[in-house]
Design an enzyme around this catalytic site. Sequence first.
Site, PDB file in Angstrom:
ATOM      1  N   GLY A 216     -95.705 -15.802  -8.780  1.00 17.20           N
ATOM      2  CA  GLY A 216     -96.921 -16.416  -8.265  1.00 17.20           C
ATOM      3  C   GLY A 216     -97.099 -17.782  -8.897  1.00 17.20           C
TER       4      GLY A 216
ATOM      5  CB  VAL B 287    -103.627 -17.431 -12.327  1.00 18.08           C
ATOM      6  CG1 VAL B 287    -103.311 -16.439 -13.444  1.00 18.08           C
ATOM      7  CG2 VAL B 287    -105.126 -17.436 -12.048  1.00 18.08           C
ATOM      8  N   GLY B 288    -100.757 -18.661 -12.320  1.00 24.04           N
ATOM      9  CA  GLY B 288     -99.355 -18.610 -12.740  1.00 24.04           C
ATOM     10  C   GLY B 288     -98.925 -19.881 -13.452  1.00 24.04           C
TER      11      GLY B 288
ATOM     12  CG  ASP C  19     -95.264 -18.764  -4.801  1.00 23.56           C
ATOM     13  OD1 ASP C  19     -95.196 -18.813  -3.557  1.00 23.56           O
ATOM     14  OD2 ASP C  19     -96.335 -18.574  -5.410  1.00 23.56           O
TER      15      ASP C  19
ATOM     16  NE  ARG D 202    -112.783  -4.044  -5.728  1.00 26.09           N
ATOM     17  CZ  ARG D 202    -113.054  -3.235  -6.728  1.00 26.09           C
ATOM     18  NH1 ARG D 202    -113.852  -2.209  -6.557  1.00 26.09           N
ATOM     19  NH2 ARG D 202    -112.534  -3.435  -7.910  1.00 26.09           N
TER      20      ARG D 202
ATOM     21  CB  VAL E  52    -102.174 -11.464 -14.403  1.00 27.30           C
ATOM     22  CG1 VAL E  52    -103.363 -12.394 -14.610  1.00 27.30           C
ATOM     23  CG2 VAL E  52    -101.370 -11.353 -15.696  1.00 27.30           C
TER      24      VAL E  52
ATOM     25  CG  ASN F  88    -108.499  -9.757 -10.861  1.00 26.15           C
ATOM     26  OD1 ASN F  88    -108.432  -8.844 -11.664  1.00 26.15           O
ATOM     27  ND2 ASN F  88    -108.881 -10.978 -11.206  1.00 26.15           N
TER      28      ASN F  88
ATOM     29  CG  ASP G  52    -113.650  -8.775 -18.947  1.00 25.71           C
ATOM     30  OD1 ASP G  52    -114.372  -9.517 -18.271  1.00 25.71           O
ATOM     31  OD2 ASP G  52    -112.678  -8.155 -18.483  1.00 25.71           O
TER      32      ASP G  52
ATOM     33  NE  ARG H 260    -114.359 -14.835 -19.569  1.00 24.60           N
ATOM     34  CZ  ARG H 260    -113.900 -14.554 -18.362  1.00 24.60           C
ATOM     35  NH1 ARG H 260    -114.130 -13.358 -17.825  1.00 24.60           N
ATOM     36  NH2 ARG H 260    -113.218 -15.463 -17.684  1.00 24.60           N
TER      37      ARG H 260
ATOM     38  CG  HIS I 183    -110.997  -7.308 -15.158  1.00 25.25           C
ATOM     39  ND1 HIS I 183    -111.752  -8.049 -16.031  1.00 25.25           N
ATOM     40  CD2 HIS I 183    -110.517  -8.185 -14.237  1.00 25.25           C
ATOM     41  CE1 HIS I 183    -111.721  -9.321 -15.666  1.00 25.25           C
ATOM     42  NE2 HIS I 183    -110.982  -9.428 -14.565  1.00 25.25           N
TER      43      HIS I 183
END
Length: 308
Positions: free
Chosen positions: A14, A18-19, A39, A93, A123, A125, A153, A156, A180
Amino acid sequence: MPGPKLTSSIAIVGAGDVGATIAYSLIMNPVASEILLVDPKEEVRDAQIQDLSDATFHTNTSTQIRAGTHKEAGQCDIIVFTAGAKQKKGESRTDLIGRNKSILKSAISDMQPFASNTILLLVANPVDIITYFAQQYSSLPKSRVLGSGTFLDSARLRGALASAAGVSASAIDAYVLGEHGESQFVAWSRCTIGGVPLETALPAGTKVDKQGIAEETKGKAGKIIENKGATNYGIGGVVASLCRTILFDEKEVRPLSVWQEKLGVCLSVPVVLGREGVVREVELGLEKDEQEKLSKSAKALKEVIDEA
């Protein structure tokens, strides 16, 4: 001084924001000699590689980044899977998960057979669902297929508590557990500062708004996405940290999405992480209400899996 001699390879499947950010983090804090970017959108992938290659001169090691195939990725020490479709307007979703399942299944099929020591780090989602299906589709032991889960999370959370307590985040042990996502929760009974229970270690007269901090932690990603369209730097940093922990066999304790036999899903609990993947789970001894929240989180994930 030059860093350690690196002879390992990491594939990132990917080449989106993010990748690419994970790749950049791995270049700035090198732990591998080679990074493969995979990719099907070759123009985007190659542009990312050209841009990232310009950053390699900053480091003291000769980390190389190049384009790779899924088959090559399957032979790497770590495969970081970030590929996935974004949710379309009006799309449920469940529909999104269905599309991402197809992407995952096809990619894993193309990567097999895996090298004997490969770790698959999810990673994309929803990470707990994707990790669950990755374990179903791959031939790897469940201990070698794990998701980034609530590690970010938890980071954070530690940052928010550090600010409230006036200490370094590194002095705090605190975990966000479960999904998550919406059903995640803070294990407040096991939060410590310097090994001392949270309430005891706080400065005199200081009170922590636990509910406020928990909601802030859960909602932070949403606020970032609302204002800039994506989150990439935080996850880039924590995934690079996970890769280092794995390749250097550091045996760090991290909250990651892993298979839970009794619950029948993948969700986040603290585990010891090393070169073999998940070495073992760390038993926190949760309070009864926290254990109930963990079970509730597992139930929520099961419902989504059953619909997917």
